[in-house]
Enzyme design. Structure first.
Site: not given
Length: 429
Positions: A112, A173
């Protein structure tokens, strides 16, 4: 399902997660950033097509921006970026790599954070003469740390020796932002240099579609590790629902499946708001039963007892929803963002200092205190409401009064990206 998988998304962690001992944090030298004047433009070193501060990608009609001169707004972003870069951008372990460190995560490096770094570096080109060098170092990192499940995705966690750990599989993500960052880079610098950004982006997008998208629901899975045989196959994380990314993937690939994906996520946002948060518009961290009747997680599903609340994942949803609203003017994204804005403005009486850390979907506050990860994203929801100029200004000033938290890449990276959008500098490739 291993314990590592259960905490795959726990790297956006609350305060009780302590920085890892012994983490190498030797900072790369911070070169001087270009101070933006009234007419910001590209620097000779980077020659980006969309230099930061150029505002050549206007927002949807009616979108608000914080009050003040445009050059002043831009410079505030550059000032915050300079401090963010000094705190989190590193060149550790050699190999030509750049990394974004995550002192508040389970591991020194998480996917991320690298995705955030790639999007930020590509966007700040024209203000930072090192933007392309940093981006290329992050790109090399993603290439050299492939997922064990799909090698065209990024392994989600690395230790202080820069080695992938905990199964070396991917988290959705991070991969979404890596792909989006590569598309930004292709538009900024072209793809004829050291790295073919466009080709890498297309491979990454195809891999996301293959292994991080549930083909029966058209909703994102938690990572490439989740398969039809496990209990997480029909679980989705709302903070992954990046509508503007889906638009970019559709434009880059020509694949109409991404229109279907975008619509599926937008429809679920509307259904969750109307069915489970009619007075607030808040989304839960995790949604279960996506194959039947999607609903907020009933207690701990992946991380903790607040998995069904507006907590350390869903706090990003006003930012992600509003990014699409302000750039596309899409009616569904506007409606979702405005619902959130109306509630939080009323809940706090227009005082950003009253934004708490987490809420039940009915609006009951979970924890007190102030975290940029929670208050900053609401500034972008405010941009979608023509009657919220004073509220937007208050939120912007709250961000300006909040220094970079060097112990939290999560909050600092969210605030920086919110400031980029609020200042008019977010654009979709």
């Amino acid at each position: 399902m291993s314990q590592a998988h259960q905490h795959r998304s726990a790297h956006r962690t609350p305060r009780w997660r302590r920085p890892l001992a012994g983490l190498a944090v030797a900072a790369t030298a911070l070169t001087g950033l270009t101070a933006l004047g009234p007419t910001a433009g590209a620097t000779a070193a980077a020659d980006p097509a969309v230099p930061f501060g150029s505002h050549i990608r206007p927002y949807a009609a009616g979108t608000l921006k914080p009050s003040g001169a445009q050059a002043t707004l831009d410079q505030k972003v550059v000032d915050y970026y300079t401090k963010w870069k000094a705190a989190f951008v590193r060149q550790n372990c050699g190999h030509g790599w750049y990394q974004v460190i995550s002192p508040d995560a389970d591991h020194p490096y998480v996917g991320e954070a690298q995705g955030y770094g790639m999007v930020i570096a590509a966007t700040m080109a024209g203000a930072d003469p090192d933007a392309k060098k940093i981006f290329d170092g992050l790109t090399k990192w993603t290439i050299d740390h492939p997922s064990s499940v799909n090698r065209d995705l990024l392994a989600a966690e690395q230790d202080s020796s820069c080695k992938s750990v905990d199964g070396s599989d991917a988290a959705t993500d991070g991969d979404l932002d890596v792909a989006y960052g590569l598309l930004l880079a292709d538009k900024q610098w072209g793809s004829s240099g050291t790295y073919d950004y466009k080709a890498l982006a297309l491979k990454h997008i195809a891999a996301i579609k293959k292994d991080e998208l549930n083909p029966s629901t058209n909703l994102l899975k938690l990572g490439d590790w989740s398969s039809r045989d496990d209990e997480y196959y029909y679980v989705s994380r709302t903070s992954d629902w990046m509508v503007d990314h889906f638009r970019a993937f559709r434009a880059a690939t020509g694949d109409a499946a991404w229109d279907t994906v975008r619509t599926a996520h937008q429809n679920q946002i509307a259904k969750l708001q109307s069915s489970y948060a009619p007075n607030t518009g808040l989304l839960p961290d995790f949604v279960v039963n996506t194959n039947t009747t999607p609903k907020p997680a009933p207690g701990k599903v992946l991380e903790d007892a607040n998995d069904g609340a507006y907590w350390w994942n869903a706090c990003r949803t006003p930012w992600r929803i509003a990014d699409d609203a302000v750039t596309s003017g899409d009616a569904k994204s506007l409606a979702a963002a405005r619902k959130l804005n109306s509630w939080i403005k009323g809940k706090t009486g227009g005082d950003p200092k009253k934004i708490g850390v987490g809420y039940k979907l009915n609006g009951t506050q979970i924890s007190s205190g102030g975290e940029a990860a929670f208050f900053a994203p609401f500034a972008l929801a405010a941009m979608t409401d023509p009657g919220s100029q004073a509220w937007l200004d208050a939120l912007w000033n709250r961000m300006l009064a909040t220094p970079v938290d060097t112990s939290s890449y999560f909050s600092a990276s969210i605030q920086l990206q919110v400031m980029i959008t609020a200042s008019g500098n977010h654009w979709v490739p």
